[in-house]
Design an enzyme around this catalytic site. Structure first.
Site, PDB file in Angstrom:
ATOM      1  N   HIS A 149     -16.448  -8.732 -43.883  1.00  0.00           N
ATOM      2  CA  HIS A 149     -15.298  -9.388 -43.261  1.00  0.00           C
ATOM      3  C   HIS A 149     -14.922  -8.690 -41.961  1.00  0.00           C
ATOM      4  O   HIS A 149     -15.165  -7.502 -41.799  1.00  0.00           O
ATOM      5  CB  HIS A 149     -14.083  -9.513 -44.188  1.00  0.00           C
ATOM      6  CG  HIS A 149     -13.426  -8.256 -44.680  1.00  0.00           C
ATOM      7  ND1 HIS A 149     -14.076  -7.280 -45.394  1.00  0.00           N
ATOM      8  CD2 HIS A 149     -12.131  -7.836 -44.616  1.00  0.00           C
ATOM      9  CE1 HIS A 149     -13.215  -6.329 -45.739  1.00  0.00           C
ATOM     10  NE2 HIS A 149     -12.029  -6.621 -45.274  1.00  0.00           N
TER      11      HIS A 149
ATOM     12  N   HIS B 248      -4.231   1.137 -45.162  1.00  0.00           N
ATOM     13  CA  HIS B 248      -4.380   0.296 -43.976  1.00  0.00           C
ATOM     14  C   HIS B 248      -3.227   0.543 -43.002  1.00  0.00           C
ATOM     15  O   HIS B 248      -2.533  -0.380 -42.583  1.00  0.00           O
ATOM     16  CB  HIS B 248      -4.425  -1.175 -44.364  1.00  0.00           C
ATOM     17  CG  HIS B 248      -5.557  -1.544 -45.282  1.00  0.00           C
ATOM     18  ND1 HIS B 248      -5.585  -1.207 -46.611  1.00  0.00           N
ATOM     19  CD2 HIS B 248      -6.713  -2.210 -45.048  1.00  0.00           C
ATOM     20  CE1 HIS B 248      -6.700  -1.663 -47.159  1.00  0.00           C
ATOM     21  NE2 HIS B 248      -7.410  -2.275 -46.234  1.00  0.00           N
TER      22      HIS B 248
ATOM     23  N   HIS C 189     -10.469  -5.838 -52.161  1.00  0.00           N
ATOM     24  CA  HIS C 189      -9.038  -5.558 -52.345  1.00  0.00           C
ATOM     25  C   HIS C 189      -8.152  -6.470 -51.478  1.00  0.00           C
ATOM     26  O   HIS C 189      -7.037  -6.090 -51.124  1.00  0.00           O
ATOM     27  CB  HIS C 189      -8.758  -4.074 -52.068  1.00  0.00           C
ATOM     28  CG  HIS C 189      -9.039  -3.645 -50.649  1.00  0.00           C
ATOM     29  ND1 HIS C 189      -9.504  -2.396 -50.339  1.00  0.00           N
ATOM     30  CD2 HIS C 189      -8.914  -4.295 -49.456  1.00  0.00           C
ATOM     31  CE1 HIS C 189      -9.641  -2.297 -49.025  1.00  0.00           C
ATOM     32  NE2 HIS C 189      -9.288  -3.434 -48.470  1.00  0.00           N
TER      33      HIS C 189
ATOM     34  N   GLU D  34     -15.721  -1.096 -45.092  1.00  0.00           N
ATOM     35  CA  GLU D  34     -15.079  -0.650 -46.342  1.00  0.00           C
ATOM     36  C   GLU D  34     -16.116  -0.451 -47.458  1.00  0.00           C
ATOM     37  O   GLU D  34     -15.879   0.313 -48.398  1.00  0.00           O
ATOM     38  CB  GLU D  34     -14.028  -1.668 -46.807  1.00  0.00           C
ATOM     39  CG  GLU D  34     -12.788  -1.706 -45.924  1.00  0.00           C
ATOM     40  CD  GLU D  34     -11.797  -2.801 -46.312  1.00  0.00           C
ATOM     41  OE1 GLU D  34     -10.667  -2.755 -45.827  1.00  0.00           O
ATOM     42  OE2 GLU D  34     -12.163  -3.734 -47.078  1.00  0.00           O
TER      43      GLU D  34
HETATM   44  C1  DHB Z   1      -8.034  -9.066 -45.827  1.00  0.00           C
HETATM   45  C2  DHB Z   1      -9.036  -8.223 -46.305  1.00  0.00           C
HETATM   46  C3  DHB Z   1      -8.829  -6.851 -46.338  1.00  0.00           C
HETATM   47  O1  DHB Z   1      -9.773  -5.939 -46.770  1.00  0.00           O
HETATM   48  C4  DHB Z   1      -7.628  -6.314 -45.945  1.00  0.00           C
HETATM   49  O2  DHB Z   1      -7.443  -4.985 -46.056  1.00  0.00           O
HETATM   50  C5  DHB Z   1      -6.610  -7.135 -45.458  1.00  0.00           C
HETATM   51  C6  DHB Z   1      -6.809  -8.526 -45.411  1.00  0.00           C
HETATM   52  C7  DHB Z   1      -8.200 -10.544 -45.779  1.00  0.00           C
HETATM   53  O3  DHB Z   1      -9.329 -11.048 -45.937  1.00  0.00           O
HETATM   54  O4  DHB Z   1      -7.196 -11.253 -45.611  1.00  0.00           O
HETATM   55 FE    FE Z   2      -9.038  -3.783 -46.450  1.00  0.00          FE
END
Ligand code: DHB
Ligand code: FE
Length: 288
Positions: A194, A59, A12, A241
């Protein structure tokens, strides 16, 4: 009775939404990602649900960090698109499915999931980007109503992967007991690996992601057995996540077919993926 027709797992990342909003999907940076989505989008356009149950996380855009429910469900008539600091995305507001929401609240409570209820909720990129992945050009209205299901993945202690998988199984039972003949799709959002801040910012773990992409279909119990610390170590602080994919997987029946998947690194700071599963249900019949 209601039926679950497919499940979609998708990242997302906010800039995936921004790339669509600002017509950058043909730019060299973005084209490979969106090309990877194409077969799934085509298939989903031919198999439209009446309602999408979207398992996502806020978030800290709509829900402050002073009160973070572990699990929540929206019961509103509609949900505004959240302003995350640079104005609302120019996408349609999200129409709810309050009757189904109320049914799910009661069924989940009776199934020992003490879920928080949101009568009012703005939905952030965690929900609107997956909707755009599903339907890139909604025009004035999204093609389905939405039930948001919220999972806390941002504040320790997050729920275990096992509890998320069990929530999905209860959610599947609850959807299938809804007495109207509607077609439901379930979205599991976020991931893959990530980490957005700290010493390990920029972490990508392709080996873990590839394992997860396979096991979400064939060995969800193996993924459910991993601890939150396993997820954070292997997939990063935001990679946790991925436990929301397990909610989606739990809601599907035992008989599923992988329609399509794609994996692309990087989208912003994230290993982005999509995996689409048709739910063959009790009959096991494949629709094409
Ligand atoms: C990014 C990824 C995410 O899951 C998020 O909530 C906000 C930013 C990103 O990779 O920039
Ligand atoms: Fe996210």
């Amino acid at each position: 009775m209601a039926e679950v027709i497919w499940g979609l797992a998708t990242s997302h990342v906010p800039s995936i939404g921004a790339a669509m909003d600002h017509k950058k999907t043909e730019d060299p940076y973005w084209k490979p990602l969106f090309d990877g989505y194409a077969p799934a989008r085509e298939w989903m356009a031919e198999h439209r649900p009446d309602v999408a149950v979207i398992v996502y996380n806020d978030h800290a855009n709509s829900i402050g960090l002073d009160l973070v429910p572990t699990f929540g469900i929206g019961t509103a008539e509609s949900y505004d698109v959240a302003d995350e600091g640079w104005g609302r995305r120019a996408v349609p507001r999200v129409v709810g499915a309050p009757e189904l929401s109320e049914h799910l609240v009661v069924e989940l409570m009776d199934d020992s999931f003490d879920i928080a209820t949101f009568h009012q909720l703005d939905v952030d990129h965690g929900l609107t980007v997956p909707l755009s992945v599903y339907c890139p050009e909604p025009g004035d209205a999204w093609p389905c109503a939405v039930v948001p299901i919220l999972v806390n993945v941002i504040q320790y202690p997050q729920p275990t992967a096992a509890r998320c998988y069990a929530l999905g199984q209860a959610l599947g039972r609850a959807i299938r007991s809804f007495p109207k003949d509607i077609r439901v799709a379930v979205f599991g959002t976020g991931g893959m690996s990530h980490q957005l801040s700290g010493a390990r910012a920029g972490l990508i773990n392709t080996e873990f992601d590839r394992m997860f992409l396979q096991a979400i279909e064939t060995e969800p119990e193996k993924l459910a057995a991993l601890t939150r610390e396993d997820y954070i170590r292997d997939a990063g602080t935001e990679g946790i996540e991925l436990i929301m994919w397990l909610v989606m997987r739990g809601a599907l029946s035992d008989s599923i077919r992988r329609v399509h998947d794609t994996y692309h690194v990087p989208a912003s700071n994230t290993a982005a993926a999509l995996a689409l599963f048709e739910d063959l249900g009790a009959s096991g019949a494949v629709s094409r």
